[in-house]
Design an enzyme around this catalytic site. Sequence first.
Site, mmCIF file in Angstrom:
data_model
loop_
_atom_site.group_PDB
_atom_site.id
_atom_site.type_symbol
_atom_site.label_atom_id
_atom_site.label_comp_id
_atom_site.label_asym_id
_atom_site.label_seq_id
_atom_site.Cartn_x
_atom_site.Cartn_y
_atom_site.Cartn_z
ATOM 1 C CG HIS A 169 -1.602 -1.346 1.396
ATOM 2 N ND1 HIS A 169 -2.544 -1.828 0.503
ATOM 3 C CD2 HIS A 169 -1.485 -2.137 2.441
ATOM 4 C CE1 HIS A 169 -2.865 -2.902 0.985
ATOM 5 N NE2 HIS A 169 -2.529 -3.147 2.147
ATOM 6 N NE ARG A 170 2.942 2.586 -5.146
ATOM 7 C CZ ARG A 170 2.098 2.607 -6.098
ATOM 8 N NH1 ARG A 170 1.424 3.859 -6.227
ATOM 9 N NH2 ARG A 170 2.216 1.822 -7.069
ATOM 10 C CG LEU A 171 1.194 2.015 3.933
ATOM 11 C CD1 LEU A 171 0.591 1.069 5.178
ATOM 12 C CD2 LEU A 171 0.896 3.346 4.189
#
Length: 191
Positions: A169-171
């Site tokens: 999640h692009r974290l």
Amino acid sequence: MADPFALFDTWFAEARASEPNEPDAMAVATAGADAQPSVRMVLLKAHGPEGFTFYTHEQSAKGRDLAQNPRAALLFHWKSLCRQVRIEGPIERVSDAEADAYFASRGRDSQLGAWASDQSQPLDSRDTFERRFDEMKQRYEDKDVPRPSGWIGYRVVPERIEFWTAREHRLHERRLFTREGSGWREGLLYP
Ligand SMILES: Cc1cc2nc3c(=O)[nH]c(=O)nc-3n(C[C@H](O)[C@H](O)[C@H](O)COP(=O)(O)O)c2cc1C
């Protein structure tokens, strides 16, 4: 104590084990007096607390940039590991003895190519280059090929090293090491 070099060694070893080719390939960004950034790939040939070394021609576009502005940025992207490493700092030239030793370890055709190439200068045709290469072959027939004086090594002495890992999640995770006196400070950055 925070030690970005130990972490780099671990990541580099993992990249060597898992990347399908050239885990030692890195982008090197430079900007000359006109401040126009320019980036290209080179190969990492040595690394450690003293810095990250690559070899090239000092009369190349990057060499001319570095003569005007002796700072560079490096980037490794190890796709299969979903990792990147960013390194920034001033550059030093490696000693003639170190450059000679590395040049001597290269394949003979690569050594001749270093003589034949007027790196980054306009070339009228591929034939001209091949003719120059053949001339060098003849010139050094039955002789060791010496290092051209302008074929040199640059060592990027890091002031900042960032280790980036992709997360769901692009974290993404970003660990930033900044030089502080004789040691390093470690912190995190938002992705
Ligand atoms: C994977 C890869 C590795 C390369 N390694 C080097 C290198 O170690 N040294 C070098 O001078 N050029 C290397 N090159 C070629 C450079 O990317 C570039 O074309 C050349 O150095 C001229 O760049 P410049 O005109 O910006 O100075 C490599 C290219 C690739 C794709």
